[in-house]
Design an enzyme around this catalytic site. Structure first.
Site, short mmCIF file in Angstrom:
data_model
loop_
_atom_site.label_atom_id
_atom_site.label_comp_id
_atom_site.label_asym_id
_atom_site.label_seq_id
_atom_site.Cartn_x
_atom_site.Cartn_y
_atom_site.Cartn_z
CG ASP A 64 -33.54 -48.40 -7.03
OD1 ASP A 64 -32.67 -47.95 -7.36
OD2 ASP A 64 -33.96 -48.95 -6.05
CD GLU A 65 -31.08 -51.57 -6.31
OE1 GLU A 65 -32.07 -52.03 -5.77
OE2 GLU A 65 -30.03 -51.12 -5.47
CB VAL A 66 -34.80 -52.06 -14.22
CG1 VAL A 66 -35.75 -52.76 -14.87
CG2 VAL A 66 -35.26 -50.65 -13.62
CE1 TYR A 67 -29.78 -54.80 -9.62
CE2 TYR A 67 -31.27 -55.97 -8.12
CZ TYR A 67 -30.03 -55.14 -8.31
OH TYR A 67 -29.56 -54.25 -7.15
#
Length: 384
Positions: A64-67
């Site tokens: 999730d949300e691998v910024y």
């Protein structure tokens, strides 16, 4: 379902011994996907979870949300090679972790959050081999969730080769990073929208829905709603899903189950006490959230005897007119006594449920600022 192995790996990568595995050195959000040691770490975490949940059918591997994925030095070098893209980097790592689960635990199906997949083209997704290995969990926690766009997304995932999808809703959290009370109506609407998505999607595509209950927005944020506070919301959302909607009859059933005579969904206030486990925590948290700060501010910032005759200037010099003192000292002492009793009851109730560090954090965030202000005024009055 196992606990989520989140690729927002802050809880691991914040530690000194794991900082060398960060994708970007200064941020503990994402793992460097190129290091063999990174894969070994993930494998160890999977094995630890599986040892506690031996009869699993599904395992949520996160993603999730691998910024900042692709912004590490090794990733930048990898991306310079022909045809390599951030999307392919993400998919290759998902494939590696999913393959690890499949080889070690062949009866377990990995699940991934879908947000990193949404913008990837159908062709790239189909060619990656990922759809044959995982089931995507489509998350959306909004009360006005766009049904049509979700249906189109499901159709896209099916065309790419995913056999099943999951939905992820929320029964608490998702409405404010430091939220202390749960607005049931928001979460009920979210679930009613998901029911519409389900009814407009192929019957055989949906594997299930996970009702998420956030405790924090991320590993470094404050606590949002405590679980006992949100049990009525969970009950409402589960009943809405089970019955395919929500009506006055279902509301009455929820009230009966919770032992509440009047359950509010559109305000934070429920006028009746419940009999469900943790209902005393909900009652006391509601009191604190609504009235502690406002009652202290009313006395200290809007009482003319305090602002006019016991200002910070007076308090520093310990000066007060004896007659003025009688106008507000009894109120201050009484208010302090009242709130100390409420907080003591809340502390005792929370000790039945929570670890001491959770209680300490919640009290420091939600109680101490106002209570300490009030205590200080009472102490200053005594000195003056």
């Amino acid at each position: 379902l196992a606990p989520q192995l989140s690729f927002l790996l802050q809880f691991v990568l914040k530690h000194k011994e794991f900082t060398h595995l960060r994708e970007v050195k200064v941020f503990p959000n994402a793992l460097n996907p190129h290091k063999e040691e990174s894969r070994a770490l993930v494998k160890a975490m999977i094995d630890q979870v599986m040892a506690l949940h031996e009869d699993l059918k599904w395992f949520h591997i996160g993603c999730d949300e691998v910024y900042y994925l692709g912004e590490g030095e090794e990733s930048k070098q990898w991306l310079q090679q022909q045809d390599n893209t951030p999307e392919k980097l993400c998919l290759s790592h998902i494939k590696a972790v999913a393959s690890c689960v499949a080889s070690s635990y062949p009866t377990v199906t990995p699940i991934v959050w879908d947000d990193m997949l949404r913008g990837i083209s159908e062709e790239t997704l189909a060619e990656s081999g990922v759809p044959q290995l995982v089931q995507p969990m489509i998350w959306d926690y909004a009360a006005d969730l766009d049904v049509e766009s979700k249906v189109h997304l499901i159709e896209k995932y099916r065309r790419c080769g995913f056999s099943k999808v999951w939905f992820a809703s929320a029964f608490k959290g998702a409405t404010g990073v430091n939220q202390s009370l749960t607005l049931i109506g928001h979460h009920l609407k979210n679930h009613l929208q998901w029911l519409k998505v389900a009814s407009n999607s192929p019957a055989d595509i949906l594997e299930g829905i996970a009702l998420t209950g956030w405790q924090r927005y991320d590993h470094f944020s404050v606590l949002c709603e405590l679980l006992p506070v949100a049990i009525p919301s969970l009950a409402v959302c589960l009943q809405a899903l089970q019955n395919g909607g929500y009506s006055e009859k279902i509301k009455e059933n929820v009230e009966k189950l919770l032992g509440m005579s009047n359950l509010e969904t559109e305000t934070f206030m429920s006028t009746s006490l419940g009999t469900f486990p943790g209902s005393n925590i909900l009652t006391l948290v509601t009191q604190v959230s609504f009235y502690l700060k406002s009652s202290v501010d009313e006395l200290l910032e809007r009482n003319r005897y305090v602002t006019g005759w016991f200002s910070p200037y007076h308090r520093k010099r310990k000066i007060i007119h004896p007659i003025i003192m009688h106008h507000f000292q009894p109120d201050a002492v009484s208010l302090l006594s009242k709130w100390n009793a409420v907080v003591q009851d809340l502390q005792a109730a929370m000790e039945q449920v929570f670890h001491k560090c959770t209680i300490e954090e919640w009290m420091e965030e939600n109680v101490h600022p106002s209570l300490q202000k009030l205590q200080q005024v009472v102490d200053d009055l005594d000195e003056a």
